[in-house]
Enzyme design. Structure first.
Site, PDB file in Angstrom:
ATOM      1  N   LYS A  27       0.839  -1.211   0.000  1.00  0.00           N
ATOM      2  CA  LYS A  27       0.000   0.000   0.000  1.00  0.00           C
ATOM      3  C   LYS A  27       0.870   1.255   0.000  1.00  0.00           C
ATOM      4  CE  LYS A  27      -2.812   0.668   3.636  1.00  0.00           C
ATOM      5  NZ  LYS A  27      -2.478   1.931   4.317  1.00  0.00           N
ATOM      6  N   SER A  28       1.881   1.292   0.836  1.00  0.00           N
ATOM      7  CA  SER A  28       2.726   2.496   0.923  1.00  0.00           C
ATOM      8  C   SER A  28       3.407   2.781  -0.411  1.00  0.00           C
ATOM      9  CB  SER A  28       3.806   2.291   1.996  1.00  0.00           C
ATOM     10  OG  SER A  28       3.218   2.184   3.266  1.00  0.00           O
ATOM     11  N   ARG A  32       2.823   5.959  -3.300  1.00  0.00           N
ATOM     12  CA  ARG A  32       3.982   6.765  -3.714  1.00  0.00           C
ATOM     13  C   ARG A  32       4.256   6.621  -5.220  1.00  0.00           C
ATOM     14  NH1 ARG A  32       4.113   5.675   1.577  1.00  0.00           N
ATOM     15  NH2 ARG A  32       5.366   6.909   3.031  1.00  0.00           N
ATOM     16  N   SER A 172       6.688   9.011  12.404  1.00  0.00           N
ATOM     17  CA  SER A 172       5.651   8.947  11.366  1.00  0.00           C
ATOM     18  C   SER A 172       6.252   9.113   9.980  1.00  0.00           C
ATOM     19  CB  SER A 172       4.590  10.025  11.593  1.00  0.00           C
ATOM     20  OG  SER A 172       3.746  10.096  10.454  1.00  0.00           O
ATOM     21  N   GLN A 174       4.431   9.187   7.411  1.00  0.00           N
ATOM     22  CA  GLN A 174       3.541  10.086   6.664  1.00  0.00           C
ATOM     23  C   GLN A 174       3.982  11.530   6.830  1.00  0.00           C
ATOM     24  OE1 GLN A 174      -0.440   9.158   7.981  1.00  0.00           O
ATOM     25  NE2 GLN A 174      -0.380   7.100   7.091  1.00  0.00           N
ATOM     26  N   ASP A 325       1.531  -1.151  11.948  1.00  0.00           N
ATOM     27  CA  ASP A 325       0.205  -1.591  11.486  1.00  0.00           C
ATOM     28  C   ASP A 325      -0.096  -3.029  11.886  1.00  0.00           C
ATOM     29  OD1 ASP A 325      -0.358   0.852  10.316  1.00  0.00           O
ATOM     30  OD2 ASP A 325       0.474   0.289   8.384  1.00  0.00           O
ATOM     31  N   ARG A 356      -6.636   1.822  17.826  1.00  0.00           N
ATOM     32  CA  ARG A 356      -6.488   0.364  17.652  1.00  0.00           C
ATOM     33  C   ARG A 356      -6.266  -0.374  18.959  1.00  0.00           C
ATOM     34  NH1 ARG A 356      -3.321   0.368  11.764  1.00  0.00           N
ATOM     35  NH2 ARG A 356      -5.277   0.365  10.591  1.00  0.00           N
ATOM     36  N   ARG A 401      -7.848  -3.096   9.411  1.00  0.00           N
ATOM     37  CA  ARG A 401      -6.973  -4.043  10.131  1.00  0.00           C
ATOM     38  C   ARG A 401      -7.644  -4.607  11.384  1.00  0.00           C
ATOM     39  NH1 ARG A 401      -2.693  -3.656   6.763  1.00  0.00           N
ATOM     40  NH2 ARG A 401      -2.084  -1.550   6.186  1.00  0.00           N
TER      41      ARG A 401
HETATM   42  C1  S3P Z   1       2.369   4.753   6.167  1.00  0.00           C
HETATM   43  C2  S3P Z   1       2.855   5.126   7.388  1.00  0.00           C
HETATM   44  C3  S3P Z   1       2.294   4.679   8.672  1.00  0.00           C
HETATM   45  C4  S3P Z   1       1.348   3.487   8.496  1.00  0.00           C
HETATM   46  C5  S3P Z   1       0.432   3.653   7.319  1.00  0.00           C
HETATM   47  C6  S3P Z   1       1.235   3.816   6.036  1.00  0.00           C
HETATM   48  C7  S3P Z   1       3.003   5.285   4.960  1.00  0.00           C
HETATM   49  O1  S3P Z   1       1.584   5.736   9.255  1.00  0.00           O
HETATM   50  O2  S3P Z   1       0.573   3.319   9.672  1.00  0.00           O
HETATM   51  O3  S3P Z   1      -0.420   2.526   7.175  1.00  0.00           O
HETATM   52  O4  S3P Z   1       2.746   4.757   3.847  1.00  0.00           O
HETATM   53  O5  S3P Z   1       3.778   6.252   5.073  1.00  0.00           O
HETATM   54  P1  S3P Z   1       2.329   6.850  10.194  1.00  0.00           P
HETATM   55  O6  S3P Z   1       3.275   7.584   9.375  1.00  0.00           O
HETATM   56  O7  S3P Z   1       1.197   7.726  10.694  1.00  0.00           O
HETATM   57  O8  S3P Z   1       2.952   6.048  11.284  1.00  0.00           O
END
Ligand code: S3P
Length: 444
Positions: A27-28, A32, A172, A174, A325, A356, A401
């Site tokens: 997914k990540s 991107r 994080s 993100q 996750d 969670r 999840r």
């Molecule tokens: C992700 C970062 C994580 C993760 C999310 C995907 C990403 O979040 O929990 O499912 O793709 O950068 P955080 O950056 O809030 O930890």
């Protein structure tokens, strides 16, 4: 994405899970791929893209920003607009359930001189965005949202952005990625420091598209330097399979008697592989077969067999980012192990698609598992193999999840477990049900 009526789903005790589980793309990396493809010159061809709703919503957003995003056969093809070339969207950007989508997009657009309004589903509208808008303000962007920094939110991008140096206050990826993506269209060097390493897909992929990104380990932590205004060039990407999705068939196999499941070709980037290390410490029969390098990253076929003698462990807090996750499904395995599993340094779990810790603790307690929790920690007392009673219906709070973790619990429990809504599973793992049925699970 507007979420339709709730779709309850029940997992009764399963016979042995056997066979091969081909989980979807990461997914990540999928988010991107679409975003960086849209910021590149020329064509990006993506194979193995996760066609989960979160990623499809990001694809729709990149179209709204002016890129061409199309499916050709089994591949996705993106024609980008180049760094700094995004167009002002004509409408609100709806990121559905996806925190990654909205936070990365806010970053990208924050250094373009127009306003964008973002929204999402009830889960996403409850999640904190100040963690992103605060560093974006340093570039010159201004955010106007609901109280508590929640969506819907309008971000007015900086027309004359300045590069920033920023230390992320929480672990994080993100937030790190939002700052790096904003820095793409700021002149000069943007620097992000993170005390604990988080998933590094943005850094690796930015380099792959042609940006200059350097990472250095210092006393302060990981320092990432990005040179602004690069020319990104479209490229071919083969998205590896998602270790966070692999977690579900792997954990199910460990706790369902007689199981033996192969999950091929899973990326084992150390910033993502913490769950598998933890399971092995618990005594799981989990092996890495055919270890190799795929696109510069370690990968292997995971083989998981029923493991009746697992023991609770204390998960090192500095491992949290590499398995953030995976704590929900780990708590299900912990409930089937002997002794206590201790999980500390996990405050971030409280601000995911749901809280969670609360969601898992409530469902596990309802079936008689002892769970203790505090703001940034929780502990689960295992009942041993075959000890999970089940016989409950749990609330999933729009969290994919949580839904998958409790369905895995039902496969190993004495009585069925029902989730009130399995719909959100489509955000990250749309083939979860047929894949688990193919291994031998039954749902009702
Ligand atoms: C992700 C970062 C994580 C993760 C999310 C995907 C990403 O979040 O929990 O499912 O793709 O950068 P955080 O950056 O809030 O930890």
């Amino acid at each position: 994405m507007s979420h339709g009526p709730a779709q309850p789903l029940t997992a009764p005790a399963s016979g042995p899970l056997t066979g091969v589980a081909e989980v979807p793309g990461d997914k990540s990396i999928s988010h991107r791929s679409l975003i960086l493809g849209a910021l590149s010159e020329g064509e990006t061809r993506i194979s193995g893209l996760l066609e989960g709703q979160d990623v499809l919503d990001t694809g729709a957003a990149m179209r709204a920003f002016g890129a061409t995003v199309e499916k050709h056969g089994g591949d996705w093809v993106v024609h980008g607009v180049g760094v700094g070339g995004l167009l002002e969207p004509e409408d609100v950007i709806d990121c559905g359930n996806s925190g990654t989508g909205v936070r990365l997009l806010m970053g990208v657009a924050a250094t373009h001189g127009f306003a964008v309004t973002y929204t999402g589903d009830a889960s996403l509208r409850s999640r904190p965005m100040a963690r992103v808008t605060e560093p974006l303000a340093l570039f010159g962007a201004q955010a106007y949202g609901r109280s508590g920094g929640r969506l819907p939110m309008t971000v007015v991008g900086a027309s004359d952005p300045i590069p920033v140096a920023y230390t992320t206050p929480m672990a994080s990826a993100q937030v790190k990625s939002a700052v790096l993506l904003a820095g793409l269209n700021a002149p000069g060097e943007t620097v992000v420091t993170e005390r604990e390493a988080t998933r590094d897909h943005s850094e690796r992929m930015l380099r792959g598209f042609g940006a200059q990104v350097e990472t250095e380990r210092t006393a302060e932590g990981h320092v990432i330097r990005l040179q602004g205004r690069p020319t990104l060039r479209g490229r071919d990407i083969a998205v590896p399979r998602d270790p966070s999705s692999a977690a579900f068939p792997v954990c199910a196999a460990l706790i369902v008697p007689g199981s033996d499941v192969l999950v091929p070709n899973i990326g084992l980037n150390p910033t993502r592989a913490g769950l598998f290390e933890t399971l092995r410490e618990m005594g799981a029969d989990l092996t890495y077969e055919n270890p190799r390098e795929e696109g510069g990253e370690p990968a292997a076929d995971l083989r998981a067999r029923f493991s009746p003698d697992m023991k609770g462990v204390e998960v090192p807090p500095d491992r949290a980012a590499s398995m953030i996750d995976e704590y929900p499904v780990l708590s299900v395995v912990a409930a089937c192990a002997e002794g206590t599993t201790v999980m500390r340094g996990v405050a971030e779990l409280r601000v995911k698609e749901s809280d969670r810790i609360a969601a898992m603790a409530t469902g596990l307690r309802a079936m008689g598992v002892e769970v203790r929790d505090g703001p940034d920690w929780w502990e689960v007392d295992g009942l041993g193999a075959g000890g999970l009673p089940g016989g409950v219906t749990v609330a999933t709070h729009l969290d994919h999840r949580i839904a998958m973790s409790f369905l895995v619990a039902g496969m190993a429990a004495r009585r069925p477990v029902t989730v009130d809504d399995s719909g959100p599973i489509a955000t990250s793992f749309p083939i979860f049900r047929p894949l688990m049925e193919g291994l031998g699970a039954a749902f009702a």
